[in-house]
Design a protein around this motif. Structure first.
Motif, PDB file in Angstrom:
ATOM      1  N   ARG A 175      29.132  31.782  52.092  1.00 42.75           N
ATOM      2  CA  ARG A 175      28.421  31.192  50.958  1.00 42.75           C
ATOM      3  C   ARG A 175      27.841  32.269  50.043  1.00 42.75           C
ATOM      4  NH1 ARG A 175      27.328  27.548  54.968  1.00 42.75           N
ATOM      5  NH2 ARG A 175      25.267  28.364  55.470  1.00 42.75           N
ATOM      6  N   TRP A 220      30.661  33.523  48.060  1.00 41.48           N
ATOM      7  CA  TRP A 220      31.072  32.454  47.160  1.00 41.48           C
ATOM      8  C   TRP A 220      30.188  32.407  45.909  1.00 41.48           C
ATOM      9  CZ3 TRP A 220      28.200  27.836  46.268  1.00 41.48           C
ATOM     10  CH2 TRP A 220      28.870  26.882  45.489  1.00 41.48           C
ATOM     11  N   ARG A 255      37.493  35.183  47.126  1.00 42.67           N
ATOM     12  CA  ARG A 255      36.954  33.899  46.679  1.00 42.67           C
ATOM     13  C   ARG A 255      37.078  33.730  45.163  1.00 42.67           C
ATOM     14  NH1 ARG A 255      35.068  35.190  51.331  1.00 42.67           N
ATOM     15  NH2 ARG A 255      34.625  33.602  52.897  1.00 42.67           N
ATOM     16  N   ASP A 299      36.461  28.823  51.395  1.00 45.49           N
ATOM     17  CA  ASP A 299      35.699  28.706  52.643  1.00 45.49           C
ATOM     18  C   ASP A 299      34.229  29.036  52.387  1.00 45.49           C
ATOM     19  OD1 ASP A 299      34.712  28.709  55.257  1.00 45.49           O
ATOM     20  OD2 ASP A 299      35.489  30.714  55.676  1.00 45.49           O
ATOM     21  N   ILE A 300      33.346  28.085  52.643  1.00 42.51           N
ATOM     22  CA  ILE A 300      31.902  28.329  52.546  1.00 42.51           C
ATOM     23  C   ILE A 300      31.219  27.861  53.840  1.00 42.51           C
ATOM     24  CG2 ILE A 300      31.756  28.323  50.025  1.00 42.51           C
ATOM     25  CD1 ILE A 300      30.806  25.396  50.196  1.00 42.51           C
ATOM     26  N   SER A 301      31.917  28.049  54.961  1.00 44.15           N
ATOM     27  CA  SER A 301      31.460  27.505  56.238  1.00 44.15           C
ATOM     28  C   SER A 301      30.375  28.337  56.920  1.00 44.15           C
ATOM     29  CB  SER A 301      32.655  27.339  57.180  1.00 44.15           C
ATOM     30  OG  SER A 301      33.241  28.602  57.449  1.00 44.15           O
ATOM     31  N   THR A 302      30.152  29.557  56.476  1.00 42.61           N
ATOM     32  CA  THR A 302      29.134  30.416  57.094  1.00 42.61           C
ATOM     33  C   THR A 302      28.178  30.911  56.015  1.00 42.61           C
ATOM     34  OG1 THR A 302      30.364  32.473  56.763  1.00 42.61           O
ATOM     35  CG2 THR A 302      30.832  31.229  58.795  1.00 42.61           C
TER      36      THR A 302
END
Length: 121
Positions: free
Chosen positions: A64, A67, A46, A57-60
């Motif tokens: 996050r 991130w 990241r 990608d910060i979908s989970t």
């Protein structure tokens, strides 16, 4: 710049980033090898994406979490290492790949910490 000189510059820059991580980042100290490997991958990938202006990608919740650490590290790298601004995306990606490999070696594969591979820990 010749290839040997470029390699020396890249190695020096990689070691500057390694030094920052070793002194400033607590995430490198997980107690299990698989945790360290997953954390190294999550944060350093990241960080590379942020430094290269790529989507992240910060979908989970896990994504996050990585991130957040990556944002802090990318900001610190930009603030401390002015030479990053003069590097192309490809050069930054190469630098971050070298950093990832070096951190993985220092924290997992080359570590002498036997707790990392203790099945009962």
């Amino acid at each position: 710049m010749g290839d040997a000189m470029k390699d020396d510059v890249m190695k020096d820059r990689t070691e500057q980033l390694v030094d920052y991580i070793m002194k400033k980042c607590l995430w490198q100290f997980h107690s299990r090898a698989w945790d360290r490997t997953r954390q190294n991958e999550g944060i350093l990938t990241r960080t590379r994406q942020l430094l290269c202006g790529e989507p992240v990608d910060i979908s989970t919740p896990e994504a996050r979490c990585y991130w957040v650490d990556a944002v802090c590290m990318a900001d610190a790298f930009r603030a401390r290492y002015a030479w990053l601004a003069d590097m192309s995306r490809d050069e930054i990606a190469e630098l971050m790949q070298g950093l990832h490999e070096r951190i993985e070696f220092l924290t997992v594969t080359g570590s002498l910490n036997l707790e990392l591979t203790d099945q009962k820990y």
